[in-house]
Design a protein around this motif. Structure first.
Motif, PDB file in Angstrom:
ATOM      1  N   GLU A  93       0.415  -4.875   5.070  1.00 34.93           N
ATOM      2  CA  GLU A  93      -0.453  -4.466   3.960  1.00 34.93           C
ATOM      3  C   GLU A  93      -0.517  -2.955   3.840  1.00 34.93           C
ATOM      4  O   GLU A  93      -0.525  -2.396   2.745  1.00 34.93           O
ATOM      5  CB  GLU A  93      -1.859  -5.031   4.168  1.00 34.93           C
ATOM      6  CG  GLU A  93      -2.825  -4.731   3.029  1.00 34.93           C
ATOM      7  CD  GLU A  93      -4.191  -5.343   3.284  1.00 34.93           C
ATOM      8  OE1 GLU A  93      -5.099  -5.096   2.459  1.00 34.93           O
ATOM      9  OE2 GLU A  93      -4.347  -6.051   4.283  1.00 34.93           O
ATOM     10  N   SER A  94      -0.557  -2.272   4.983  1.00 35.07           N
ATOM     11  CA  SER A  94      -0.579  -0.812   4.965  1.00 35.07           C
ATOM     12  C   SER A  94       0.696  -0.254   4.366  1.00 35.07           C
ATOM     13  O   SER A  94       0.673   0.709   3.591  1.00 35.07           O
ATOM     14  CB  SER A  94      -0.769  -0.282   6.386  1.00 35.07           C
ATOM     15  OG  SER A  94      -0.693   1.122   6.416  1.00 35.07           O
ATOM     16  N   LYS A  95       1.839  -0.868   4.680  1.00 37.56           N
ATOM     17  CA  LYS A  95       3.113  -0.418   4.124  1.00 37.56           C
ATOM     18  C   LYS A  95       3.152  -0.640   2.623  1.00 37.56           C
ATOM     19  O   LYS A  95       3.648   0.203   1.859  1.00 37.56           O
ATOM     20  CB  LYS A  95       4.256  -1.164   4.793  1.00 37.56           C
ATOM     21  CG  LYS A  95       5.626  -0.696   4.353  1.00 37.56           C
ATOM     22  CD  LYS A  95       6.717  -1.435   5.098  1.00 37.56           C
ATOM     23  CE  LYS A  95       8.092  -0.953   4.646  1.00 37.56           C
ATOM     24  NZ  LYS A  95       9.185  -1.690   5.351  1.00 37.56           N
ATOM     25  N   THR A  96       2.597  -1.763   2.165  1.00 33.53           N
ATOM     26  CA  THR A  96       2.554  -2.046   0.724  1.00 33.53           C
ATOM     27  C   THR A  96       1.679  -1.042   0.006  1.00 33.53           C
ATOM     28  O   THR A  96       1.981  -0.593  -1.105  1.00 33.53           O
ATOM     29  CB  THR A  96       2.030  -3.465   0.489  1.00 33.53           C
ATOM     30  OG1 THR A  96       2.842  -4.394   1.211  1.00 33.53           O
ATOM     31  CG2 THR A  96       2.054  -3.819  -0.992  1.00 33.53           C
ATOM     32  N   THR A  97       0.577  -0.645   0.622  1.00 39.23           N
ATOM     33  CA  THR A  97      -0.341   0.326   0.014  1.00 39.23           C
ATOM     34  C   THR A  97       0.333   1.676  -0.151  1.00 39.23           C
ATOM     35  O   THR A  97       0.126   2.379  -1.146  1.00 39.23           O
ATOM     36  CB  THR A  97      -1.601   0.472   0.884  1.00 39.23           C
ATOM     37  OG1 THR A  97      -2.188  -0.812   1.053  1.00 39.23           O
ATOM     38  CG2 THR A  97      -2.600   1.409   0.233  1.00 39.23           C
ATOM     39  N   LYS A  98       1.188   2.047   0.801  1.00 44.87           N
ATOM     40  CA  LYS A  98       1.880   3.335   0.704  1.00 44.87           C
ATOM     41  C   LYS A  98       2.850   3.362  -0.479  1.00 44.87           C
ATOM     42  O   LYS A  98       3.073   4.405  -1.085  1.00 44.87           O
ATOM     43  CB  LYS A  98       2.635   3.616   2.008  1.00 44.87           C
ATOM     44  CG  LYS A  98       1.721   3.897   3.191  1.00 44.87           C
ATOM     45  CD  LYS A  98       2.529   4.161   4.441  1.00 44.87           C
ATOM     46  CE  LYS A  98       1.616   4.430   5.617  1.00 44.87           C
ATOM     47  NZ  LYS A  98       2.395   4.657   6.862  1.00 44.87           N
ATOM     48  N   ASP A  99       3.447   2.190  -0.780  1.00 46.15           N
ATOM     49  CA  ASP A  99       4.400   2.097  -1.883  1.00 46.15           C
ATOM     50  C   ASP A  99       3.734   1.791  -3.217  1.00 46.15           C
ATOM     51  O   ASP A  99       4.409   1.502  -4.198  1.00 46.15           O
ATOM     52  CB  ASP A  99       5.436   0.997  -1.577  1.00 46.15           C
ATOM     53  CG  ASP A  99       6.226   1.314  -0.321  1.00 46.15           C
ATOM     54  OD1 ASP A  99       6.312   2.505   0.025  1.00 46.15           O
ATOM     55  OD2 ASP A  99       6.737   0.368   0.314  1.00 46.15           O
ATOM     56  N   PHE A 100       2.401   1.851  -3.282  1.00 49.43           N
ATOM     57  CA  PHE A 100       1.672   1.499  -4.500  1.00 49.43           C
ATOM     58  C   PHE A 100       1.945   2.503  -5.611  1.00 49.43           C
ATOM     59  O   PHE A 100       1.955   3.715  -5.385  1.00 49.43           O
ATOM     60  CB  PHE A 100       0.169   1.472  -4.182  1.00 49.43           C
ATOM     61  CG  PHE A 100      -0.692   1.284  -5.410  1.00 49.43           C
ATOM     62  CD1 PHE A 100      -0.780   0.057  -6.028  1.00 49.43           C
ATOM     63  CD2 PHE A 100      -1.391   2.357  -5.937  1.00 49.43           C
ATOM     64  CE1 PHE A 100      -1.565  -0.107  -7.145  1.00 49.43           C
ATOM     65  CE2 PHE A 100      -2.173   2.198  -7.050  1.00 49.43           C
ATOM     66  CZ  PHE A 100      -2.273   0.963  -7.670  1.00 49.43           C
ATOM     67  N   VAL A 101       2.199   1.962  -6.821  1.00 53.26           N
ATOM     68  CA  VAL A 101       2.428   2.784  -8.005  1.00 53.26           C
ATOM     69  C   VAL A 101       1.286   2.527  -8.974  1.00 53.26           C
ATOM     70  O   VAL A 101       1.029   1.378  -9.344  1.00 53.26           O
ATOM     71  CB  VAL A 101       3.778   2.435  -8.673  1.00 53.26           C
ATOM     72  CG1 VAL A 101       3.965   3.265  -9.934  1.00 53.26           C
ATOM     73  CG2 VAL A 101       4.915   2.659  -7.689  1.00 53.26           C
ATOM     74  N   PRO A 102       0.537   3.550  -9.419  1.00 55.61           N
ATOM     75  CA  PRO A 102      -0.592   3.329 -10.322  1.00 55.61           C
ATOM     76  C   PRO A 102      -0.126   2.739 -11.636  1.00 55.61           C
ATOM     77  O   PRO A 102       0.932   3.081 -12.153  1.00 55.61           O
ATOM     78  CB  PRO A 102      -1.186   4.736 -10.490  1.00 55.61           C
ATOM     79  CG  PRO A 102      -0.091   5.664 -10.127  1.00 55.61           C
ATOM     80  CD  PRO A 102       0.738   4.971  -9.092  1.00 55.61           C
ATOM     81  N   SER A 103      -0.945   1.821 -12.171  1.00 55.15           N
ATOM     82  CA  SER A 103      -0.584   1.150 -13.417  1.00 55.15           C
ATOM     83  C   SER A 103      -0.881   1.996 -14.644  1.00 55.15           C
ATOM     84  O   SER A 103      -0.368   1.729 -15.722  1.00 55.15           O
ATOM     85  CB  SER A 103      -1.349  -0.178 -13.516  1.00 55.15           C
ATOM     86  OG  SER A 103      -2.753   0.052 -13.454  1.00 55.15           O
ATOM     87  N   SER A 104      -1.715   3.018 -14.518  1.00 55.85           N
ATOM     88  CA  SER A 104      -2.078   3.851 -15.659  1.00 55.85           C
ATOM     89  C   SER A 104      -1.734   5.299 -15.379  1.00 55.85           C
ATOM     90  O   SER A 104      -1.684   5.727 -14.235  1.00 55.85           O
ATOM     91  CB  SER A 104      -3.572   3.724 -15.950  1.00 55.85           C
ATOM     92  OG  SER A 104      -4.321   4.145 -14.839  1.00 55.85           O
ATOM     93  N   ASP A 105      -1.506   6.050 -16.464  1.00 60.83           N
ATOM     94  CA  ASP A 105      -1.176   7.462 -16.360  1.00 60.83           C
ATOM     95  C   ASP A 105      -2.458   8.266 -16.232  1.00 60.83           C
ATOM     96  O   ASP A 105      -3.472   7.965 -16.874  1.00 60.83           O
ATOM     97  CB  ASP A 105      -0.402   7.896 -17.610  1.00 60.83           C
ATOM     98  CG  ASP A 105       0.214   9.268 -17.417  1.00 60.83           C
ATOM     99  OD1 ASP A 105      -0.086   9.891 -16.377  1.00 60.83           O
ATOM    100  OD2 ASP A 105       0.981   9.699 -18.289  1.00 60.83           O
TER     101      ASP A 105
END
Length: 225
Positions: free
Chosen positions: A143-155
């Motif tokens: 889960e921590s690794k997934t959080t690091k790769d998170f891309v925001p959905s809005s600008d």
């Protein structure tokens, strides 16, 4: 009388010890010696008992370990010594104090690091609980690794447009954008496009010109009176 004799006579004589005091001192020495012998005999008997228990553990194929009762450090040291001589492994576990005890394992059944750490903390080892904790740790790491790769959905620009207004947000975005023209230099100015032969010829030409100018200067200076 000589000087030495006078000094000895002036000194206090050592106190005399009565027969009663001598007898009391002799009894004290005998009592101390008796206690030491009793302590040695106690440790000897304990060692023999431990050796018998270790021998039974080695002969019994159904046994993997033998756990001793909590005891003082001097007795735990004897257990460790007997186990080492027998080729077994022994660990002191439990918190310091009344719960400190020794567990002797056969070599092929010695505990893993996680189990040993739990026993040393005075905790009961539960293999199923350990597996569940290991699985939980793996899930948290994933889960921590997934959080690091998170891309925001809005600008972020849309967010600031709602907060400070559309025009102000555009100005702020324009300020924060990288100036791509900053430091731009045409490639023709960065790289010498001449060949090696042309470069060497230019250098030789400049050298000749410099020498000719130098000779001309010397000729002019020598012609002056």
């Amino acid at each position: 009388m000589d000087i030495l004799g006078s000094i000895l006579n002036a000194m206090d004589k050592p106190p005399t010890i009565s027969d009663k005091q001598r007898a009391l001192m002799r009894k004290q020495r005998e009592a101390l010696q008796k206690r030491e012998e009793e302590e040695k005999e106690k440790l000897r008997v304990f060692r023999e008992t431990v050796e018998d228990q270790i021998t039974k553990l080695m002969k019994d194929n159904s046994q993997q370990k033998h756990e001793f009762e909590p005891m003082e450090k001097v007795f735990r040291g004897i257990i460790h010594d007997v186990a080492e001589v027998a080729g077994l492994v022994a660990f002191s576990v439990g918190m310091d104090g009344d719960d400190r005890r020794v567990i002797v394992y056969k070599v092929e059944f010695q505990p893993c690091e996680e189990e040993l750490a739990a026993l040393r903390r005075g905790e009961e080892w539960d293999p199923e609980k350990a597996k569940a904790l290991a699985l939980q740790k793996e899930e948290e790491e994933a889960e921590s690794k997934t959080t690091k790769d998170f891309v925001p959905s809005s600008d972020y620009k849309d967010k600031y447009e709602r907060l400070i207004g559309k025009e102000s947000a555009k100005d702020a975005a324009r300020i924060t954008q990288t100036n791509k023209q900053y430091g731009f230099v045409p490639s023709a100015n960065k790289k010498d496009v001449r060949s090696i032969e042309q470069t060497l010829a230019d250098l030789q030409s400049r050298k000749k010109m410099k020498l000719s100018h130098g000779n001309a200067s010397e000729g002019n200076s020598s012609s002056q009176p």
